[in-house]
Design an enzyme around this catalytic site. Sequence first.
Site, short mmCIF file in Angstrom:
data_model
loop_
_atom_site.label_atom_id
_atom_site.label_comp_id
_atom_site.label_asym_id
_atom_site.label_seq_id
_atom_site.Cartn_x
_atom_site.Cartn_y
_atom_site.Cartn_z
N PHE A 1 4.91 14.59 -22.35
CA PHE A 1 4.35 14.45 -21.01
C PHE A 1 3.52 13.18 -20.81
O PHE A 1 2.56 13.16 -20.05
CB PHE A 1 3.55 15.70 -20.62
CG PHE A 1 4.36 16.96 -20.75
CD1 PHE A 1 5.39 17.22 -19.86
CD2 PHE A 1 4.14 17.85 -21.78
CE1 PHE A 1 6.17 18.37 -19.98
CE2 PHE A 1 4.92 19.00 -21.92
CZ PHE A 1 5.93 19.26 -21.00
N ALA A 2 3.90 12.12 -21.51
CA ALA A 2 3.22 10.83 -21.37
C ALA A 2 3.91 10.02 -20.27
O ALA A 2 4.62 9.05 -20.52
CB ALA A 2 3.23 10.08 -22.70
N ASN A 3 3.71 10.48 -19.04
CA ASN A 3 4.30 9.84 -17.87
C ASN A 3 3.28 9.91 -16.74
O ASN A 3 2.58 10.89 -16.59
CB ASN A 3 5.56 10.59 -17.42
CG ASN A 3 6.56 10.74 -18.54
OD1 ASN A 3 7.17 9.78 -18.95
ND2 ASN A 3 6.72 11.97 -19.02
N HIS B 1 5.78 19.15 -14.32
CA HIS B 1 6.61 18.05 -14.82
C HIS B 1 7.91 17.93 -14.04
O HIS B 1 8.38 16.81 -13.77
CB HIS B 1 6.88 18.26 -16.32
CG HIS B 1 7.61 17.13 -16.96
ND1 HIS B 1 7.11 15.85 -16.99
CD2 HIS B 1 8.81 17.08 -17.59
CE1 HIS B 1 7.96 15.05 -17.63
NE2 HIS B 1 8.99 15.77 -17.99
N HIS C 1 0.83 -1.20 0.00
CA HIS C 1 0.00 0.00 0.00
C HIS C 1 0.87 1.25 0.00
O HIS C 1 1.79 1.37 0.80
CB HIS C 1 -0.93 -0.02 1.21
CG HIS C 1 -1.91 1.09 1.22
ND1 HIS C 1 -2.28 1.73 2.37
CD2 HIS C 1 -2.62 1.69 0.21
CE1 HIS C 1 -3.16 2.66 2.08
NE2 HIS C 1 -3.38 2.65 0.78
#
Length: 131
Positions: A119-121, A97, A20
């Site tokens: 910004f594909a994170n 970012h 968790h």
Amino acid sequence: MQKHGILNRDIAEVLAKLGHTDQIVVADCGLPIPDGVKCIDLSLKLGTPSFTDVLDVVMAEMEVEHLLAADEMKAANPGLYRHFTETYQPPVTWVKHEQLKKDCANVKAVIRTGENTPFANVILQAGVIFG
């Protein structure tokens, strides 16, 4: 040989070890990966595999309670932003970012895709499967 779920043994191992609030990243091919953070590199060529293909599979296998993504995605990658808001149920915190990159130092692993759009994170925070 495993028949269902994630076949990639490195990803399956990382997911099995999460507790968790542990975090992992699904990243484009340009995200800098901090020294000491495990990198599972799936990239084959620009765009392959795509960020969303990998993220969709990971989200189906992982109990995710929270997502962290770059605020810049909204303007610089509206198609991906739309996919985020229409597809994923956990709450998303939008951060700069630069902050997202700093936060990557504390994750258990980065899954690097071939994605080549801005910004594909995303950082995925593990939830629990019981009440």
